[in-house]
Write a protein that holds these residues in place. Structure first.
Motif, short mmCIF file in Angstrom:
data_model
loop_
_atom_site.label_atom_id
_atom_site.label_comp_id
_atom_site.label_asym_id
_atom_site.label_seq_id
_atom_site.Cartn_x
_atom_site.Cartn_y
_atom_site.Cartn_z
N THR A 4 3.88 10.07 4.75
CA THR A 4 2.97 9.47 5.72
C THR A 4 2.59 8.02 5.38
O THR A 4 2.35 7.22 6.30
CB THR A 4 1.67 10.30 5.83
N ALA A 5 2.53 7.67 4.11
CA ALA A 5 2.14 6.29 3.76
C ALA A 5 3.13 5.26 4.29
O ALA A 5 2.71 4.27 4.92
CB ALA A 5 1.98 6.16 2.24
N ILE B 174 1.89 12.56 1.22
CA ILE B 174 1.56 11.14 1.07
C ILE B 174 2.81 10.29 1.07
O ILE B 174 2.86 9.21 1.68
CB ILE B 174 0.74 10.92 -0.21
N CYS B 175 3.86 10.76 0.39
CA CYS B 175 5.12 10.01 0.35
C CYS B 175 5.72 9.82 1.75
O CYS B 175 6.36 8.79 2.02
CB CYS B 175 6.12 10.71 -0.56
N GLY C 79 0.81 -1.21 0.00
CA GLY C 79 0.00 0.00 0.00
C GLY C 79 0.85 1.26 0.00
O GLY C 79 0.57 2.22 -0.73
N ALA C 80 1.92 1.26 0.80
CA ALA C 80 2.80 2.42 0.86
C ALA C 80 3.52 2.61 -0.47
O ALA C 80 3.64 3.74 -0.98
CB ALA C 80 3.81 2.24 1.99
N ALA D 155 1.15 3.96 -3.10
CA ALA D 155 0.84 5.38 -2.85
C ALA D 155 1.98 6.28 -3.30
O ALA D 155 1.75 7.33 -3.92
CB ALA D 155 0.54 5.59 -1.37
N ALA E 202 2.48 2.44 7.27
CA ALA E 202 2.80 1.01 7.09
C ALA E 202 3.68 0.50 8.22
O ALA E 202 3.58 -0.66 8.63
CB ALA E 202 3.49 0.81 5.74
#
Length: 395
Positions: free
Chosen positions: A377-378, A374-375, A218-219, A222, A382
């Protein structure tokens, strides 16, 4: 590692497939400069290749778990080798022929990826896989760094059609050179379970058994769909409008590749205690790339940000592949790997398709800010999954 003939053959085959994969869009770009094809035709052909890739990845994952993985590599490479010259044949004559052939090449590329990933686990002993994966990714980065100049030089003396045919020769090497894997017992099911859908769902269920895998995937998805897509669109604009030269674009892309080379060398020799957290921290480093494009910083800071992003992506990639090969049921490894490639690579075009209109509507600053956030926090989210600490099941 390279003292092993089996690994040397595997490395050579994967490198050949990597060079062939990378070179097609570059060669077609040269054809645009020569006016052999138009920019619109280039977009159609590359889109067809991506479609072929995405269609083949899940099918190949199932086939590589059902059958001998070496055989899947063989047929995938042969299919791509036969289709590559057809692209050359259609150049300047029929964009439909070019697109159909490119889709077949993309299918061969997509079929190779999960099969190669699973074959690596069969050829290389577990304690050597991190070094092996680092060597494999190192060859890709060296190719990315050196091949553009070599291809441009070759284009001076030979026609781009010849270069396209040469990619077919590379695919032939990728088909014929890799070694046979270790013997194994594929998972077999009867009744409805023999169907493709059921087998692929089995792979999804296997992936769900590993929370660290779902979190990391998921990370990764994203970061690729947002940060990678945003920087791909904005970097040329920033290079031109803020710094007034295309040199920043070239320097940043080269810096990213050099950083990835450093990262691959580093991770080949270093195994951190919390390997999963270190890998996710490396993945988060890609956030510095959109952040550098957002802020009014000197050009050298942009280049440094891309170096850091390159180092970080390999700090993630190598442990990620190694952990997947170690933790996933060997009989389902190709299916789980196909899920990895399908999401991480498959959503990249979607990201590109959405980022460009978003930038046109909202401007680059808010889009870059969101993508950078996003880069960062994702991967951090995780890392909250307990098994992500070491990319290993909690026992």
């Amino acid at each position: 590692m390279f003292r092993s003939l089996s690994f040397l053959r595997l490395w050579t085959g994967t490198t050949a497939s990597g060079v062939a994969t990378w070179s097609l869009p570059f060669i077609l770009g040269l054809a645009v400069l020569e006016r052999s094809v138009t920019a619109v035709e280039l977009g159609i052909v590359l889109a067809a290749r991506t479609a072929g890739f995405l269609a083949a990845v899940p099918v190949a994952g199932v086939l590589a778990d059902r059958h001998d993985r070496r055989r899947v590599v063989l047929w995938a490479g042969l299919v791509a080798a036969l289709a590559a010259p057809v692209i050359a044949l259609g150049m300047g004559r029929s964009v439909v022929v070019m697109a159909m052939a490119a889709a077949v090449v993309g299918a061969g590329q997509g079929a190779c990826r999960p099969a190669f990933q699973a074959l690596t686990a069969e050829v290389v002993a577990e304690h050597q896989r991190q070094q092996a994966n680092a060597a494999l990714t190192l060859s890709v980065r060296v190719t990315t760094l050196v091949a553009p100049g070599l291809t441009a030089l070759l284009a001076v003396v030979v026609d781009t059609r010849v270069l396209l045919i040469a990619t077919g020769v590379l695919w032939l090497g990728a088909a014929l050179i890799p070694p046979a894997g270790a013997g194994r017992t594929p998972i077999t099911t009867d009744g409805a379970g023999t169907r493709f859908t059921a087998d692929f769902l089995d792979g999804i269920r296997e992936a769900r058994r590993h929370p660290w895998f779902l979190a990391g995937l998921g990370a990764l998805t994203a970061v690729i769909a947002t940060g990678y897509s945003a920087t791909g669109v904005v970097l040329p604009l920033v290079s031109r409008d803020r710094y007034g030269t295309e040199a920043v674009l070239a320097a940043a892309l080269t810096a990213y590749t050099l950083g990835a080379l450093v990262g691959a060398v580093l991770v080949a020799r270093w195994t951190p205690r919390a390997q999963g957290w270190t890998a996710l921290a490396g993945l988060a480093c890609y956030g510095f790339a959109p952040l550098s494009l957002l802020l009014p910083v000197p050009a050298v800071v942009v280049v440094a940000a891309y170096v850091l992003a390159g180092v970080g992506i390999e700090l993630f990639n190598v442990p990620w592949f190694t952990a997947t090969q170690r933790e996933v049921d060997p009989r389902m490894l190709a299916r789980v790997s196909s899920l990895d490639f399908l999401l991480s690579y498959g959503l990249a075009p979607v990201g590109l398709a959405l980022i460009a209109p978003a930038i046109s509507h909202f401007g680059p600053e808010p889009v870059l800010a969101i993508c950078a956030a996003i880069c960062f926090t994702a991967p951090a989210a995780a890392a909250l999954v307990p098994s992500s600490r070491d990319f290993r099941a909690v026992r």
